[in-house]
Enzyme design. Structure first.
Site, PDB file in Angstrom:
ATOM      1  N   ASP A   1       0.811  -1.220   0.000  1.00 54.38           N
ATOM      2  CA  ASP A   1       0.000   0.000   0.000  1.00 54.38           C
ATOM      3  C   ASP A   1       0.842   1.266   0.000  1.00 54.38           C
ATOM      4  O   ASP A   1       0.609   2.172  -0.777  1.00 54.38           O
ATOM      5  CB  ASP A   1      -0.981  -0.008   1.197  1.00 54.38           C
ATOM      6  CG  ASP A   1      -0.297  -0.277   2.536  1.00 54.38           C
ATOM      7  OD1 ASP A   1       0.924  -0.525   2.561  1.00 54.38           O
ATOM      8  OD2 ASP A   1      -0.989  -0.251   3.573  1.00 54.38           O
TER       9      ASP A   1
ATOM     10  N   ASP B   1       6.709   4.109   3.720  1.00 48.50           N
ATOM     11  CA  ASP B   1       6.848   5.126   4.760  1.00 48.50           C
ATOM     12  C   ASP B   1       8.314   5.147   5.192  1.00 48.50           C
ATOM     13  O   ASP B   1       9.126   5.837   4.576  1.00 48.50           O
ATOM     14  CB  ASP B   1       5.877   4.777   5.894  1.00 48.50           C
ATOM     15  CG  ASP B   1       5.890   5.777   7.033  1.00 48.50           C
ATOM     16  OD1 ASP B   1       6.664   6.742   6.966  1.00 48.50           O
ATOM     17  OD2 ASP B   1       5.128   5.602   8.000  1.00 48.50           O
TER      18      ASP B   1
ATOM     19  N   GLY C   1      10.061   2.581   4.768  1.00 51.74           N
ATOM     20  CA  GLY C   1      10.641   1.704   3.757  1.00 51.74           C
ATOM     21  C   GLY C   1      11.137   0.380   4.313  1.00 51.74           C
ATOM     22  O   GLY C   1      11.579  -0.490   3.564  1.00 51.74           O
TER      23      GLY C   1
ATOM     24  N   LYS D   1       5.583   8.215   0.785  1.00 54.82           N
ATOM     25  CA  LYS D   1       5.728   9.482   1.499  1.00 54.82           C
ATOM     26  C   LYS D   1       7.013  10.161   1.062  1.00 54.82           C
ATOM     27  O   LYS D   1       8.023   9.496   0.838  1.00 54.82           O
ATOM     28  CB  LYS D   1       5.715   9.253   3.008  1.00 54.82           C
ATOM     29  CG  LYS D   1       4.342   8.792   3.493  1.00 54.82           C
ATOM     30  CD  LYS D   1       4.216   8.755   4.990  1.00 54.82           C
ATOM     31  CE  LYS D   1       2.878   8.133   5.377  1.00 54.82           C
ATOM     32  NZ  LYS D   1       2.739   7.910   6.820  1.00 54.82           N
TER      33      LYS D   1
ATOM     34  N   ASP E   1      -5.284   1.538   7.108  1.00 56.61           N
ATOM     35  CA  ASP E   1      -6.035   1.618   8.367  1.00 56.61           C
ATOM     36  C   ASP E   1      -5.360   2.478   9.416  1.00 56.61           C
ATOM     37  O   ASP E   1      -4.169   2.766   9.334  1.00 56.61           O
ATOM     38  CB  ASP E   1      -6.193   0.220   8.968  1.00 56.61           C
ATOM     39  CG  ASP E   1      -4.881  -0.286   9.587  1.00 56.61           C
ATOM     40  OD1 ASP E   1      -3.860  -0.291   8.868  1.00 56.61           O
ATOM     41  OD2 ASP E   1      -4.870  -0.643  10.771  1.00 56.61           O
TER      42      ASP E   1
ATOM     43  N   ARG F   1     -10.368   1.093   6.656  1.00 55.05           N
ATOM     44  CA  ARG F   1      -9.913   0.458   5.410  1.00 55.05           C
ATOM     45  C   ARG F   1     -10.976   0.545   4.327  1.00 55.05           C
ATOM     46  O   ARG F   1     -10.678   0.574   3.139  1.00 55.05           O
ATOM     47  CB  ARG F   1      -9.586  -1.029   5.644  1.00 55.05           C
ATOM     48  CG  ARG F   1      -8.373  -1.275   6.517  1.00 55.05           C
ATOM     49  CD  ARG F   1      -7.919  -2.728   6.391  1.00 55.05           C
ATOM     50  NE  ARG F   1      -7.072  -3.166   7.487  1.00 55.05           N
ATOM     51  CZ  ARG F   1      -5.762  -2.956   7.566  1.00 55.05           C
ATOM     52  NH1 ARG F   1      -5.138  -2.312   6.611  1.00 55.05           N
ATOM     53  NH2 ARG F   1      -5.074  -3.398   8.598  1.00 55.05           N
TER      54      ARG F   1
HETATM   55  P1  IMP Z   1       7.235   1.193   6.505  1.00 54.89           P
HETATM   56  O1  IMP Z   1       7.860  -0.130   6.847  1.00 54.89           O
HETATM   57  O2  IMP Z   1       7.516   2.256   7.539  1.00 54.89           O
HETATM   58  O3  IMP Z   1       7.525   1.658   5.093  1.00 54.89           O
HETATM   59  O4  IMP Z   1       5.704   1.024   6.674  1.00 54.89           O
HETATM   60  C1  IMP Z   1       4.997   0.348   5.818  1.00 54.89           C
HETATM   61  C2  IMP Z   1       3.701  -0.128   6.387  1.00 54.89           C
HETATM   62  O5  IMP Z   1       3.175   0.688   7.443  1.00 54.89           O
HETATM   63  C3  IMP Z   1       2.737  -0.046   5.249  1.00 54.89           C
HETATM   64  O6  IMP Z   1       2.678  -1.269   4.571  1.00 54.89           O
HETATM   65  C4  IMP Z   1       1.445   0.337   5.917  1.00 54.89           C
HETATM   66  O7  IMP Z   1       0.734  -0.839   6.219  1.00 54.89           O
HETATM   67  C5  IMP Z   1       1.833   1.039   7.184  1.00 54.89           C
HETATM   68  N1  IMP Z   1       1.730   2.504   7.041  1.00 54.89           N
HETATM   69  C6  IMP Z   1       2.744   3.387   6.847  1.00 54.89           C
HETATM   70  N2  IMP Z   1       2.288   4.651   6.744  1.00 54.89           N
HETATM   71  C7  IMP Z   1       0.950   4.578   6.865  1.00 54.89           C
HETATM   72  C8  IMP Z   1      -0.107   5.558   6.825  1.00 54.89           C
HETATM   73  O8  IMP Z   1       0.076   6.773   6.646  1.00 54.89           O
HETATM   74  N3  IMP Z   1      -1.370   5.067   6.996  1.00 54.89           N
HETATM   75  C9  IMP Z   1      -1.651   3.752   7.197  1.00 54.89           C
HETATM   76  N4  IMP Z   1      -0.699   2.801   7.211  1.00 54.89           N
HETATM   77  C10 IMP Z   1       0.597   3.216   7.052  1.00 54.89           C
HETATM   78 MG    MG Z   2       1.307  -2.788   5.178  1.00 53.13          MG
END
Ligand code: IMP
Ligand code: MG
Length: 176
Positions: A101, A104, A106, A132, A160, A166
């Site tokens: 999805d 963020d 990463g 982002k 979510d 969702r």
């Molecule tokens: P990362 O590992 O920090 O890149 O986070 C990734 C996961 O965190 C994504 O697959 C999302 O499920 C969740 N996530 C990150 N940012 C958001 C947001 O703004 N809203 C909802 N879920 C988020």
């Molecule tokens: Mg996720």
């Protein structure tokens, strides 16, 4: 539900147009893959709606596999350092299209891609609906990105907060 949303960031029409474009770009790039099998690996639960829409713009023979990853503990909008992964898909010798999805920090996509590389797929490409505008997210290899957004917490279209929102058809900003 809608009264909890501060602002609609991306409306359903714009999402659907962009998902179609992504599908067309992916289809074009996978056109020459020939008889080799393609596995679409969708990261649950956030990519639930995105992947359901995206796969209907992919006319080629393609296997759909789901895997789980979770990076939040309880009611938090900060992702955990070490995402927890569920059972890995079976992708040996296949062309993998990894779908999530949002990028963020990463960490989730990086971790999954590293794990999948160990399974000797023929190739791996990643596709996210949202990214982002953060250094961390921008530096993660990702071949297909739907929208680059500011660093805000978003919900809807599969994303979510604490398991809720969702089912919102648009993507909106929420300040929990
Ligand atoms: P990362 O590992 O920090 O890149 O986070 C990734 C996961 O965190 C994504 O697959 C999302 O499920 C969740 N996530 C990150 N940012 C958001 C947001 O703004 N809203 C909802 N879920 C988020
Ligand atoms: Mg996720």
């Amino acid at each position: 539900m809608i009264q909890d949303i501060d602002q609609i960031l991306i409306a359903r029409g714009a999402i659907s147009d962009r998902v179609r474009e992504l599908g067309e770009a992916i289809t074009k790039n996978l056109e020459d893959v020939g008889e080799h099998e393609i596995a679409l690996v969708a990261v649950m639960t956030g990519s639930l709606i995105f992947v359901a829409d995206l796969m209907r713009h992919l006319p080629m023979k393609i296997q759909i596999q789901l895997m789980t990853a979770s990076s939040y503990i309880g009611k938090s909008t900060k992702s955990n350092n070490d995402p927890m992964l569920g059972k890995l898909p079976e992708v040996k010798g296949m062309h993998v299209l990894l779908v999530d999805d949002i990028l963020d920090s990463g960490k989730t996509l990086t971790r999954i891609r590293t794990e999948l590389e160990q399974l000797q797929p023929r190739s791996i490409q990643s596709c996210v609906l949202l990214r982002k505008k953060l250094d961390s997210a921008m530096h993660v290899p990702c071949e297909y990105v739907g929208f680059d957004i500011e660093d805000e917490f978003v919900v809807g279209y599969g994303l979510d907060y604490d398991g809720y929102y969702r089912n919102l058809p648009d993507i909106g900003i929420i300040s929990p």
